[in-house]
Design a protein around this motif. Structure first.
Motif, PDB file in Angstrom:
ATOM      1  N   VAL A  52       0.866  -1.184   0.000  1.00 56.31           N
ATOM      2  CA  VAL A  52       0.000   0.000   0.000  1.00 56.31           C
ATOM      3  C   VAL A  52       0.900   1.232   0.000  1.00 56.31           C
ATOM      4  O   VAL A  52       1.680   1.440   0.930  1.00 56.31           O
ATOM      5  N   LEU A  53       0.806   2.031  -1.052  1.00 55.39           N
ATOM      6  CA  LEU A  53       1.682   3.187  -1.242  1.00 55.39           C
ATOM      7  C   LEU A  53       0.905   4.473  -1.006  1.00 55.39           C
ATOM      8  O   LEU A  53      -0.276   4.579  -1.328  1.00 55.39           O
ATOM      9  N   GLU A  54       1.599   5.460  -0.460  1.00 54.37           N
ATOM     10  CA  GLU A  54       0.977   6.763  -0.249  1.00 54.37           C
ATOM     11  C   GLU A  54       0.982   7.606  -1.526  1.00 54.37           C
ATOM     12  O   GLU A  54       0.183   8.533  -1.655  1.00 54.37           O
ATOM     13  N   ALA A  55       1.887   7.290  -2.445  1.00 54.87           N
ATOM     14  CA  ALA A  55       1.985   8.037  -3.706  1.00 54.87           C
ATOM     15  C   ALA A  55       2.267   7.055  -4.838  1.00 54.87           C
ATOM     16  O   ALA A  55       2.825   5.976  -4.605  1.00 54.87           O
ATOM     17  N   PRO A  56       1.883   7.394  -6.059  1.00 58.94           N
ATOM     18  CA  PRO A  56       2.120   6.480  -7.186  1.00 58.94           C
ATOM     19  C   PRO A  56       3.615   6.264  -7.422  1.00 58.94           C
ATOM     20  O   PRO A  56       4.412   7.199  -7.316  1.00 58.94           O
ATOM     21  N   PRO A  57       4.038   5.058  -7.753  1.00 61.79           N
ATOM     22  CA  PRO A  57       5.457   4.810  -8.072  1.00 61.79           C
ATOM     23  C   PRO A  57       5.783   5.301  -9.474  1.00 61.79           C
ATOM     24  O   PRO A  57       4.896   5.463 -10.316  1.00 61.79           O
ATOM     25  N   GLU A  58       7.060   5.539  -9.723  1.00 61.80           N
ATOM     26  CA  GLU A  58       7.488   5.948 -11.058  1.00 61.80           C
ATOM     27  C   GLU A  58       7.699   4.742 -11.972  1.00 61.80           C
ATOM     28  O   GLU A  58       7.694   4.890 -13.197  1.00 61.80           O
ATOM     29  N   SER A  59       7.874   3.581 -11.371  1.00 56.08           N
ATOM     30  CA  SER A  59       8.104   2.376 -12.168  1.00 56.08           C
ATOM     31  C   SER A  59       7.789   1.147 -11.330  1.00 56.08           C
ATOM     32  O   SER A  59       7.629   1.229 -10.110  1.00 56.08           O
ATOM     33  N   VAL A  60       7.686   0.030 -12.011  1.00 57.16           N
ATOM     34  CA  VAL A  60       7.546  -1.272 -11.358  1.00 57.16           C
ATOM     35  C   VAL A  60       8.801  -2.074 -11.683  1.00 57.16           C
ATOM     36  O   VAL A  60       9.205  -2.166 -12.845  1.00 57.16           O
ATOM     37  N   GLU A  61       9.420  -2.647 -10.646  1.00 58.72           N
ATOM     38  CA  GLU A  61      10.628  -3.438 -10.832  1.00 58.72           C
ATOM     39  C   GLU A  61      10.359  -4.891 -10.472  1.00 58.72           C
ATOM     40  O   GLU A  61       9.746  -5.187  -9.443  1.00 58.72           O
ATOM     41  N   VAL A  75       5.245  -5.974 -19.550  1.00 59.81           N
ATOM     42  CA  VAL A  75       4.640  -5.750 -18.239  1.00 59.81           C
ATOM     43  C   VAL A  75       3.436  -4.840 -18.422  1.00 59.81           C
ATOM     44  O   VAL A  75       3.523  -3.804 -19.089  1.00 59.81           O
ATOM     45  N   GLN A  76       2.304  -5.234 -17.850  1.00 59.68           N
ATOM     46  CA  GLN A  76       1.109  -4.408 -17.830  1.00 59.68           C
ATOM     47  C   GLN A  76       0.807  -4.012 -16.389  1.00 59.68           C
ATOM     48  O   GLN A  76       0.916  -4.838 -15.475  1.00 59.68           O
ATOM     49  N   VAL A  77       0.433  -2.748 -16.203  1.00 58.92           N
ATOM     50  CA  VAL A  77       0.022  -2.249 -14.887  1.00 58.92           C
ATOM     51  C   VAL A  77      -1.385  -1.693 -15.063  1.00 58.92           C
ATOM     52  O   VAL A  77      -1.568  -0.568 -15.533  1.00 58.92           O
ATOM     53  N   LEU A  78      -2.382  -2.485 -14.695  1.00 60.24           N
ATOM     54  CA  LEU A  78      -3.773  -2.174 -15.002  1.00 60.24           C
ATOM     55  C   LEU A  78      -4.507  -1.650 -13.787  1.00 60.24           C
ATOM     56  O   LEU A  78      -4.390  -2.204 -12.682  1.00 60.24           O
ATOM     57  N   GLY A  88       6.064   2.879 -22.207  1.00 64.11           N
ATOM     58  CA  GLY A  88       7.260   2.472 -22.945  1.00 64.11           C
ATOM     59  C   GLY A  88       7.611   1.016 -22.725  1.00 64.11           C
ATOM     60  O   GLY A  88       6.828   0.223 -22.205  1.00 64.11           O
ATOM     61  N   ASP A  89       8.824   0.679 -23.138  1.00 64.37           N
ATOM     62  CA  ASP A  89       9.282  -0.709 -23.094  1.00 64.37           C
ATOM     63  C   ASP A  89       9.888  -1.068 -21.745  1.00 64.37           C
ATOM     64  O   ASP A  89      10.309  -0.195 -20.971  1.00 64.37           O
ATOM     65  N   VAL A  90       9.965  -2.358 -21.509  1.00 61.98           N
ATOM     66  CA  VAL A  90      10.624  -2.869 -20.310  1.00 61.98           C
ATOM     67  C   VAL A  90      12.138  -2.724 -20.466  1.00 61.98           C
ATOM     68  O   VAL A  90      12.693  -3.009 -21.522  1.00 61.98           O
ATOM     69  N   ARG A  91      12.782  -2.260 -19.407  1.00 58.43           N
ATOM     70  CA  ARG A  91      14.248  -2.166 -19.401  1.00 58.43           C
ATOM     71  C   ARG A  91      14.792  -3.255 -18.486  1.00 58.43           C
ATOM     72  O   ARG A  91      14.377  -3.369 -17.335  1.00 58.43           O
ATOM     73  N   ILE A  92      15.749  -4.039 -19.002  1.00 59.59           N
ATOM     74  CA  ILE A  92      16.330  -5.130 -18.228  1.00 59.59           C
ATOM     75  C   ILE A  92      17.805  -4.846 -17.972  1.00 59.59           C
ATOM     76  O   ILE A  92      18.574  -4.609 -18.898  1.00 59.59           O
ATOM     77  N   ALA A  97      14.032  -6.365 -14.147  1.00 64.65           N
ATOM     78  CA  ALA A  97      13.260  -5.795 -15.254  1.00 64.65           C
ATOM     79  C   ALA A  97      12.470  -4.599 -14.718  1.00 64.65           C
ATOM     80  O   ALA A  97      11.747  -4.728 -13.725  1.00 64.65           O
ATOM     81  N   THR A  98      12.622  -3.454 -15.364  1.00 63.36           N
ATOM     82  CA  THR A  98      11.984  -2.224 -14.905  1.00 63.36           C
ATOM     83  C   THR A  98      10.995  -1.725 -15.949  1.00 63.36           C
ATOM     84  O   THR A  98      11.358  -1.561 -17.124  1.00 63.36           O
ATOM     85  N   GLN A  99       9.754  -1.498 -15.526  1.00 64.84           N
ATOM     86  CA  GLN A  99       8.715  -0.960 -16.395  1.00 64.84           C
ATOM     87  C   GLN A  99       8.351   0.447 -15.929  1.00 64.84           C
ATOM     88  O   GLN A  99       7.755   0.633 -14.882  1.00 64.84           O
ATOM     89  N   PRO A 100       8.722   1.498 -16.700  1.00 62.02           N
ATOM     90  CA  PRO A 100       8.322   2.870 -16.333  1.00 62.02           C
ATOM     91  C   PRO A 100       6.798   3.016 -16.383  1.00 62.02           C
ATOM     92  O   PRO A 100       6.115   2.327 -17.145  1.00 62.02           O
ATOM     93  N   LEU A 101       6.269   3.938 -15.562  1.00 63.42           N
ATOM     94  CA  LEU A 101       4.831   4.170 -15.498  1.00 63.42           C
ATOM     95  C   LEU A 101       4.503   5.600 -15.894  1.00 63.42           C
ATOM     96  O   LEU A 101       5.329   6.504 -15.766  1.00 63.42           O
ATOM     97  N   ARG A 102       3.276   5.797 -16.369  1.00 61.22           N
ATOM     98  CA  ARG A 102       2.809   7.133 -16.687  1.00 61.22           C
ATOM     99  C   ARG A 102       2.625   7.938 -15.398  1.00 61.22           C
ATOM    100  O   ARG A 102       2.418   7.374 -14.322  1.00 61.22           O
TER     101      ARG A 102
END
Length: 210
Positions: A52-61, A75-78, A88-92, A97-102
């Motif tokens: 449970v996060l207080e603020a949105p993350p910049e990415s998922v790792e 990676v999908q973050v729905l 964008g694309d997943v960075r490994i 593996a890092t997926q940037p988020l909007r």
């Protein structure tokens, strides 16, 4: 007659020694055969499952037990409406593996669907997912990303498309069971069997000549 008996015994002894050698060699192959390699496993993530996060993350790792391949990852973050917030694309890098988020992700619960190509060239992650919750995010009056905002008269955004088939990624020399030792043992056994047949034929011919 004595020479025939001697030759017969010599040939029989040679055949027995050859058979013993082949059996020992087969046993050695079974003992020294490489163990089946395990596929990479997801060992951790940020955010963690159920976080449970207080603020949105910049990415998922996603952290794995080995270094996954740099191709065929998705990676999908729905959110609850099915909108994908991946950007964008997943960075490994190494085993991560890092997926940037909007930006401007609204508060709510998000489901992370993932798939990567394991270091043994086998796709993993299909059907696996985890969730995290954002308490603080975009207010109710703030719009979602431009790709998720319906224009005037347009229908609401559809749910995210399913992950594409990983078998379409350019991964070469992938077998049905990449970690199995049998692809090594079976050809070796065939070669040994052929050698055994040649030895038997040679001994038989020698006996006939004698």
């Amino acid at each position: 007659m004595i020479n025939f008996v001697r030759n017969n015994r010599t040939a029989s002894g040679f055949a027995a020694a050859a058979a013993a050698f082949l059996l020992a060699l087969c046993a050695g192959l079974l003992v020294w055969a490489p163990p089946a390699a395990a596929h990479d496993e997801l060992t951790g993530s940020s955010p963690a499952d159920g976080a449970v996060l207080e603020a949105p993350p910049e990415s998922v790792e996603l952290v794995f037990s080995n270094n996954p391949a740099a191709i065929g990852s998705r990676v999908q973050v729905l959110d609850a409406a099915g909108t994908d917030w991946a950007d964008g694309d997943v960075r490994i890098l190494d085993n991560t593996a890092t997926q940037p988020l909007r930006s401007s992700m609204p508060a709510g619960t998000y489901t992370v669907n993932w798939r990567v190509v394991s270091s043994d060239a086998h796709p993993i992650g299909d059907g696996e997912s985890f969730t995290f919750t954002v308490r603080g995010g975009t207010s109710a009056g703030t719009s979602a990303p431009a790709t998720a905002v319906p224009s005037a008269g347009a229908s609401a955004p559809s749910t995210a498309a399913p992950l594409p088939d990983a078998t379409q990624s350019p991964v070469l020399n992938r077998s049905d069971d990449p970690g199995s030792p049998w692809p090594v043992i079976v050809p070796a056994a065939v070669v040994l069997a052929a050698v055994a047949v040649l030895i038997a034929l040679s001994v038989r011919r020698r006996l006939r000549e004698d």
